[in-house]
Write a protein that holds these residues in place. Structure first.
Motif, PDB file in Angstrom:
ATOM      1  N   TRP A  15      64.931  95.027  -8.869  1.00 21.33           N
ATOM      2  CA  TRP A  15      64.829  93.680  -7.771  1.00 21.33           C
ATOM      3  C   TRP A  15      65.711  92.623  -7.541  1.00 21.33           C
ATOM      4  CZ3 TRP A  15      64.556  87.689  -8.536  1.00 21.33           C
ATOM      5  CH2 TRP A  15      64.478  87.772  -9.880  1.00 21.33           C
ATOM      6  N   CYS A  16      66.627  91.954  -8.548  1.00 16.11           N
ATOM      7  CA  CYS A  16      67.219  91.609  -8.615  1.00 16.11           C
ATOM      8  C   CYS A  16      68.893  91.919  -8.353  1.00 16.11           C
ATOM      9  CB  CYS A  16      68.043  90.313  -9.484  1.00 16.11           C
ATOM     10  SG  CYS A  16      67.612  91.030 -11.134  1.00 16.11           S
ATOM     11  N   ASP A  17      68.804  93.810  -8.157  1.00 21.37           N
ATOM     12  CA  ASP A  17      69.763  94.341  -8.056  1.00 21.37           C
ATOM     13  C   ASP A  17      70.385  94.237  -6.774  1.00 21.37           C
ATOM     14  OD1 ASP A  17      71.357  96.722  -9.920  1.00 21.37           O
ATOM     15  OD2 ASP A  17      72.002  96.756  -7.711  1.00 21.37           O
ATOM     16  N   SER A  18      71.504  93.745  -6.706  1.00 24.73           N
ATOM     17  CA  SER A  18      72.395  93.995  -5.059  1.00 24.73           C
ATOM     18  C   SER A  18      73.148  94.433  -4.197  1.00 24.73           C
ATOM     19  CB  SER A  18      72.445  92.192  -5.312  1.00 24.73           C
ATOM     20  OG  SER A  18      73.842  92.610  -5.813  1.00 24.73           O
ATOM     21  N   ARG A  19      72.986  96.250  -5.300  1.00 25.52           N
ATOM     22  CA  ARG A  19      74.411  96.996  -4.630  1.00 25.52           C
ATOM     23  C   ARG A  19      74.299  97.517  -4.087  1.00 25.52           C
ATOM     24  NH1 ARG A  19      73.217 100.676  -9.952  1.00 25.52           N
ATOM     25  NH2 ARG A  19      72.527  99.683 -10.362  1.00 25.52           N
ATOM     26  N   ALA A  20      72.257  97.372  -3.321  1.00 22.92           N
ATOM     27  CA  ALA A  20      72.435  98.167  -2.087  1.00 22.92           C
ATOM     28  C   ALA A  20      72.502  97.678  -0.914  1.00 22.92           C
ATOM     29  CB  ALA A  20      71.238  99.323  -2.568  1.00 22.92           C
ATOM     30  N   ILE A  21      72.862  96.486  -0.367  1.00 19.93           N
ATOM     31  CA  ILE A  21      73.209  95.627   0.964  1.00 19.93           C
ATOM     32  C   ILE A  21      73.393  96.347   1.778  1.00 19.93           C
ATOM     33  CG2 ILE A  21      73.474  93.303   1.811  1.00 19.93           C
ATOM     34  CD1 ILE A  21      73.083  91.670  -1.347  1.00 19.93           C
ATOM     35  N   GLU A  22      74.951  96.748   1.766  1.00 27.44           N
ATOM     36  CA  GLU A  22      75.565  97.351   2.059  1.00 27.44           C
ATOM     37  C   GLU A  22      74.597  98.367   3.137  1.00 27.44           C
ATOM     38  OE1 GLU A  22      80.042  99.518   3.993  1.00 27.44           O
ATOM     39  OE2 GLU A  22      79.570  98.483   1.710  1.00 27.44           O
ATOM     40  N   VAL A  23      74.011  99.104   2.284  1.00 23.68           N
ATOM     41  CA  VAL A  23      72.516 100.335   2.090  1.00 23.68           C
ATOM     42  C   VAL A  23      72.083  99.999   3.730  1.00 23.68           C
ATOM     43  CG1 VAL A  23      71.868 102.716   1.392  1.00 23.68           C
ATOM     44  CG2 VAL A  23      74.262 101.637   0.319  1.00 23.68           C
ATOM     45  N   LEU A  63      57.732  94.868   9.623  1.00 20.91           N
ATOM     46  CA  LEU A  63      57.824  94.002   9.920  1.00 20.91           C
ATOM     47  C   LEU A  63      58.674  93.182   8.675  1.00 20.91           C
ATOM     48  CD1 LEU A  63      53.917  93.661   9.346  1.00 20.91           C
ATOM     49  CD2 LEU A  63      54.916  93.602  11.369  1.00 20.91           C
ATOM     50  N   ASN A  64      60.060  93.740   9.051  1.00 22.13           N
ATOM     51  CA  ASN A  64      60.932  93.779   7.610  1.00 22.13           C
ATOM     52  C   ASN A  64      61.959  94.760   8.262  1.00 22.13           C
ATOM     53  OD1 ASN A  64      63.573  92.372   5.922  1.00 22.13           O
ATOM     54  ND2 ASN A  64      61.431  92.230   4.546  1.00 22.13           N
ATOM     55  N   THR A  65      63.697  94.169   7.405  1.00 23.17           N
ATOM     56  CA  THR A  65      64.093  95.140   7.593  1.00 23.17           C
ATOM     57  C   THR A  65      64.950  95.537   6.019  1.00 23.17           C
ATOM     58  OG1 THR A  65      66.477  93.222   6.853  1.00 23.17           O
ATOM     59  CG2 THR A  65      65.782  94.369   9.787  1.00 23.17           C
ATOM     60  N   PRO A  66      65.647  96.670   6.197  1.00 22.06           N
ATOM     61  CA  PRO A  66      66.014  97.794   4.899  1.00 22.06           C
ATOM     62  C   PRO A  66      66.649  96.670   4.153  1.00 22.06           C
ATOM     63  CG  PRO A  66      66.575  98.908   6.222  1.00 22.06           C
ATOM     64  CD  PRO A  66      65.996  97.492   7.386  1.00 22.06           C
ATOM     65  N   GLY A  67      66.750  95.434   4.077  1.00 23.95           N
ATOM     66  CA  GLY A  67      68.326  95.126   3.047  1.00 23.95           C
ATOM     67  C   GLY A  67      67.907  95.191   1.781  1.00 23.95           C
ATOM     68  N   ASN A  68      68.362  95.153   0.605  1.00 18.43           N
ATOM     69  CA  ASN A  68      67.961  95.171  -0.698  1.00 18.43           C
ATOM     70  C   ASN A  68      66.449  96.065  -1.415  1.00 18.43           C
ATOM     71  OD1 ASN A  68      70.250  95.954  -2.513  1.00 18.43           O
ATOM     72  ND2 ASN A  68      69.533  94.210  -3.455  1.00 18.43           N
ATOM     73  N   PHE A  69      65.931  96.551  -0.720  1.00 12.44           N
ATOM     74  CA  PHE A  69      64.768  97.524  -0.696  1.00 12.44           C
ATOM     75  C   PHE A  69      64.560  98.377  -1.719  1.00 12.44           C
ATOM     76  CE2 PHE A  69      63.181  93.431   1.842  1.00 12.44           C
ATOM     77  CZ  PHE A  69      63.172  92.835   1.531  1.00 12.44           C
ATOM     78  N   THR A  70      64.004  98.699  -2.120  1.00 15.26           N
ATOM     79  CA  THR A  70      63.357  99.995  -2.348  1.00 15.26           C
ATOM     80  C   THR A  70      64.354 101.167  -2.472  1.00 15.26           C
ATOM     81  OG1 THR A  70      61.392  99.771  -3.693  1.00 15.26           O
ATOM     82  CG2 THR A  70      61.937 101.497  -4.175  1.00 15.26           C
ATOM     83  N   ALA A  71      64.183 101.723  -0.307  1.00 12.53           N
ATOM     84  CA  ALA A  71      64.666 102.882   0.031  1.00 12.53           C
ATOM     85  C   ALA A  71      66.777 102.881   0.156  1.00 12.53           C
ATOM     86  CB  ALA A  71      64.310 102.567   1.933  1.00 12.53           C
ATOM     87  N   SER A  72      66.741 101.154  -0.009  1.00  9.71           N
ATOM     88  CA  SER A  72      68.540 101.404   0.563  1.00  9.71           C
ATOM     89  C   SER A  72      68.658 101.028  -0.698  1.00  9.71           C
ATOM     90  CB  SER A  72      68.453  99.742   0.500  1.00  9.71           C
ATOM     91  OG  SER A  72      68.158  99.658   1.724  1.00  9.71           O
ATOM     92  N   LYS A  73      67.787 101.039  -2.298  1.00 13.50           N
ATOM     93  CA  LYS A  73      68.416 101.139  -3.411  1.00 13.50           C
ATOM     94  C   LYS A  73      68.576 103.011  -3.815  1.00 13.50           C
ATOM     95  CE  LYS A  73      66.844  97.215  -6.121  1.00 13.50           C
ATOM     96  NZ  LYS A  73      66.599  96.252  -4.937  1.00 13.50           N
ATOM     97  N   LEU A  74      67.320 103.549  -2.583  1.00 12.15           N
ATOM     98  CA  LEU A  74      66.940 105.196  -2.793  1.00 12.15           C
ATOM     99  C   LEU A  74      68.270 106.262  -2.427  1.00 12.15           C
ATOM    100  CD1 LEU A  74      65.915 108.327  -4.218  1.00 12.15           C
ATOM    101  CD2 LEU A  74      64.465 107.844  -2.016  1.00 12.15           C
ATOM    102  N   ARG A  75      68.927 105.620  -1.521  1.00 12.51           N
ATOM    103  CA  ARG A  75      70.294 105.667  -0.801  1.00 12.51           C
ATOM    104  C   ARG A  75      71.185 105.443  -1.375  1.00 12.51           C
ATOM    105  NH1 ARG A  75      71.098 109.295   3.558  1.00 12.51           N
ATOM    106  NH2 ARG A  75      74.044 109.120   3.589  1.00 12.51           N
ATOM    107  N   TRP A  76      71.569 104.620  -1.935  1.00 12.24           N
ATOM    108  CA  TRP A  76      72.307 104.330  -2.866  1.00 12.24           C
ATOM    109  C   TRP A  76      72.579 105.059  -3.632  1.00 12.24           C
ATOM    110  CZ3 TRP A  76      73.759 103.744  -7.546  1.00 12.24           C
ATOM    111  CH2 TRP A  76      74.976 103.783  -8.315  1.00 12.24           C
TER     112      TRP A  76
END
Length: 203
Positions: free
Chosen positions: A103-111, A129-142
């Motif tokens: 959860w505290c990993d920030s590598r996928a913010i730009e994704v 109800l939110n934007t993708p942010g740095n959540f799981t979908a963004s991490k997978l795309r990273w």
């Protein structure tokens, strides 16, 4: 009849054994006694070994059973709370392909920012109800973008609590709540979000 509740945090695994009829706590356990290690191979990265989580689940379970002396066959149900927004990827044998991105990993913010631009801020709020942010979908795309050969080997991706359920049952599953925290649930269509999957180019 008894229940076990587990809390899979990023610092430790906690477990409690409850009497199902009286709701009375019989005993509890925590492991490790010192804080669980978080790997940070690069600035802003935070990873943990999912197999360590499983080892600690087993250790706390053994402690509960040894302290209480109950018959494991009398355990009627298990509940799991867990650290949110993490990513565990596994192969067809359910073996982790890399350390979990927690959860505290920030590598996928730009994704996440790129996906928000693709979907549209307001449209993302209306459906997720939110934007993708740095959540799981963004991490997978990273992982898709930065570890493509490893990405090709993925049989399933899941949240930390889902991984523990898979280890216990041999079945990959999740919940609407899990999909929601990964920004993968479409609240307007009441199903997995094709909007997010398309934006992230996730099968």
């Amino acid at each position: 009849m008894y229940f076990i509740g587990y809390d899979l945090g990023s610092s430790s695994v906690k477990a409690s054994l409850l009497d199902a009829e009286t709701n009375r706590e019989i005993c509890n356990a925590v492991y490790p006694l010192t804080e669980m290690k978080i790997q940070s191979p690069h600035p802003g990265w935070a990873e943990q070994d999912p197999d360590l989580w499983w080892e600690y689940i087993m250790r706390t379970t053994h402690t509960l059973l040894n302290q209480s002396k109950i018959d494991p066959n009398h355990i009627a149900g298990i509940g799991i709370s867990y650290q949110m927004h993490g990513l565990v990827i596994v192969d067809h044998d359910f073996q982790p392909l890399r350390p979990a991105i927690i959860w505290c990993d920030s590598r996928a913010i730009e994704v996440g920012e790129n996906a928000t631009s693709h979907i549209g801020f307001q449209r993302s709020l209306e459906h997720h109800l939110n934007t993708p942010g740095n959540f799981t979908a963004s991490k997978l795309r990273w992982v898709h973008d930065n570890e493509p050969e490893l990405y090709k080997r993925i049989a399933a991706f899941m949240l930390p609590g889902d991984y523990i359920v898979t280890k216990m049952t041999g079945t990959v599953s999740s919940t609407i709540s899990g999909y929601t925290e990964g920004i993968l649930w479409d609240f307007k269509s009441h199903c997995t979000s094709d909007i997010m999957l398309d934006a992230m180019d996730i099968d």
